[in-house]
Design an enzyme around this catalytic site. Structure first.
Site, PDB file in Angstrom:
ATOM      1  N   ALA A 182       0.819  -1.208   0.000  1.00  0.00           N
ATOM      2  CA  ALA A 182       0.000   0.000   0.000  1.00  0.00           C
ATOM      3  C   ALA A 182       0.856   1.263   0.000  1.00  0.00           C
ATOM      4  CB  ALA A 182      -0.938  -0.011   1.199  1.00  0.00           C
ATOM      5  N   HIS A 442     -29.349   5.162  -7.934  1.00  0.00           N
ATOM      6  CA  HIS A 442     -28.835   5.307  -9.294  1.00  0.00           C
ATOM      7  C   HIS A 442     -28.798   6.786  -9.658  1.00  0.00           C
ATOM      8  CE1 HIS A 442     -28.199   4.456 -13.556  1.00  0.00           C
ATOM      9  NE2 HIS A 442     -29.138   5.367 -13.813  1.00  0.00           N
TER      10      HIS A 442
END
Length: 463
Positions: A182, A442
């Site tokens: 990371a 959405h």
């Protein structure tokens, strides 16, 4: 006793534990010789995200025409201003911890803390003066530092660690990043994004090796689009710093390769800070460089506890915070349950971002599960298309027998903000059916979670 609890270290484990202990009516002191907030707030999580945000803004500006926007004149990063902004963000967060300490009546004892036996902590101040403080309980939260390899000794100038990587005086023209976990991947992404020529070297067969294999492959594709050089199954054998540039000798599957570079950034992991804090004198048991604790972070010595990077478990800020809360609640007599280390989210803030929780596909199969796997690419997401961020996907892994959500692996824009849904779902033992039937808004990136679940069960609509 001077205090009910003294905590050595003020990182995300130490300061969170202190505040929770204060809420539980304990008299608390925190021993910290540097800035409040520890590595995370001052030299890790927070300032690196500031750097990455600057890189993202620069990327938007250089691709403004993709969004129908025309910019006249040259757009270029101001490296020193980017660094200054990062430091200002970190300083602001550290001051925030100072405010929280005052609000919660937590005493900051400035100095270096050690166990002194018999419920005592010895604190050595910046002038070398020592003073003992008595307490009913002690929590060790001393964290970790950048790991050094014998053939990659950091000099702070040409071979650097993460501290120097975020405070360089000028932007290097080239950089070799050693280690593609990371930390290494984030810094490689930042420097490549603002114009430094980066070579990312990883000893294992793939970058971000702890992630699902498909996620690793996607990040490598995305990095290569930016012209970053990726070298896997490779190791840095030596670095010659005697000349103006570093001469880096790298062992690869095809043989030795020599690279000239301005800076070598070592991101090969971290080492726990357990030296010289009185563990041996107090009789605290350690194993493989970590303090041995039980499920509630009790060490082998009564009244002494340990949390964060110096104990078992992933070295993540949010893990240290959770451990600190559990630890002090147990001390206070609150009914608590052990931390579920199988349900810890992991986030990498590259572009695209990575977020994961639970078993990878390979680990699920190795564990003997019969599984269903659902994958939904962001190329099929309306929000991703509108945002111009179509790289990546959401991948969900379910137990085929009961529909249990075994793992989730995401790569794409803002997925680090989406993974919490998975953590909560797994905590509540949510099944695939419930995810499918939970209405997602959405257009959002989060729809991909629902779509991935439907894909696993042959019900996907938008593929």
């Amino acid at each position: 006793m001077d205090y009910d609890l003294i905590i050595i270290g003020s990182g995300p484990g130490g300061y969170v534990a202190a505040i929770r202990a204060s809420q539980l009516k304990m008299k608390v002191a925190v021993v910290e010789r540097a800035e409040l907030g520890g590595i995370c707030l001052n030299w890790g999580c927070i300032p690196t995200k500031s750097l990455l945000k600057s890189a993202q803004v620069f990327d938007y500006l250089t691709h403004a025409s993709d969004y129908g926007i025309s910019i006249s004149g040259e757009v270029k990063p101001d490296f020193n201003a980017i660094i200054a902004r990062s430091r200002n963000v970190a300083n602001g967060m550290s001051k925030g911890i100072q405010f929280l300490f005052k609000k919660n009546n937590i005493v900051h004892i400035k100095g270096y803390g050690r166990l002194a036996g018999n419920n005592n902590v010895e604190v050595e101040d910046l002038e070398g003066n020592k003073k003992n403080y008595s307490t009913k309980n002690i929590i060790l939260a001393t964290g970790a530092r950048s790991k050094e390899l014998p053939n990659l000794k950091q000099d702070g100038k040409k071979i650097i660690g993460y501290r120097e990587a975020m405070t360089l005086e000028k932007q290097p023209g080239s950089m070799v990043v050693v280690g593609a976990g990371a930390i290494g991947s984030e810094f490689a992404d930042f420097y490549q994004s603002i114009g430094t020529s980066v070579t990312l070297v990883e000893f294992l067969p793939r970058i971000v090796p702890n992630e699902d294999e498909e996620v690793s492959k996607q990040l490598e594709r995305s990095f290569k689009k930016t012209k970053m050089k990726i070298m896997t199954d490779s190791s840095v054998e030596s670095v010659d710093t005697s000349k103006e540039k570093c001469i880096v000798t790298i062992k690869t599957p095809k043989g030795q390769e020599v690279i000239e570079t301005d800076i070598v950034f070592s991101a090969v992991g971290v080492t726990t800070n357990i030296e010289d804090i009185g563990l041996e004198k107090a009789g605290v048991k350690t194993e493989n460089g970590k303090v041995v604790v039980d499920d509630y972070y009790r060490t082998s010595v009564t009244g002494v506890f340990a949390i964060g990077d110096i104990v078992h478990g992933p070295a993540l800020a949010h893990v240290a915070s959770a451990e600190g809360i559990i630890c002090v609640e147990k001390i206070a007599g609150v009914e608590v349950e052990p931390l579920d280390y199988k349900n810890i989210p992991s986030c990498t803030y590259t572009n695209p971002e990575i977020a994961s929780c639970g078993l990878t596909e390979a680990a699920a199969r190795e564990s003997g599960y019969e599984i269903k796997v659902g994958k939904f690419p962001f190329t099929a997401s309306g929000k991703a298309s509108a945002s111009g961020a179509k790289d990546g996907f959401v991948k969900l892994i379910f137990d085929a027998t009961y529909g249990e959500l075994l793992g989730a692996h995401m790569i794409g824009a803002n997925v680090t903000e989406m993974i919490a849904e998975i953590v909560v779902a797994r905590k509540l033992e949510t099944t695939a059916h419930e995810i499918i039937k939970a209405v997602h808004p959405h257009p959002t990136m989060s729809e991909a979670i629902m779509e991935a679940a439907t894909a696993a069960y042959g019900e996907v609509i938008h593929l």
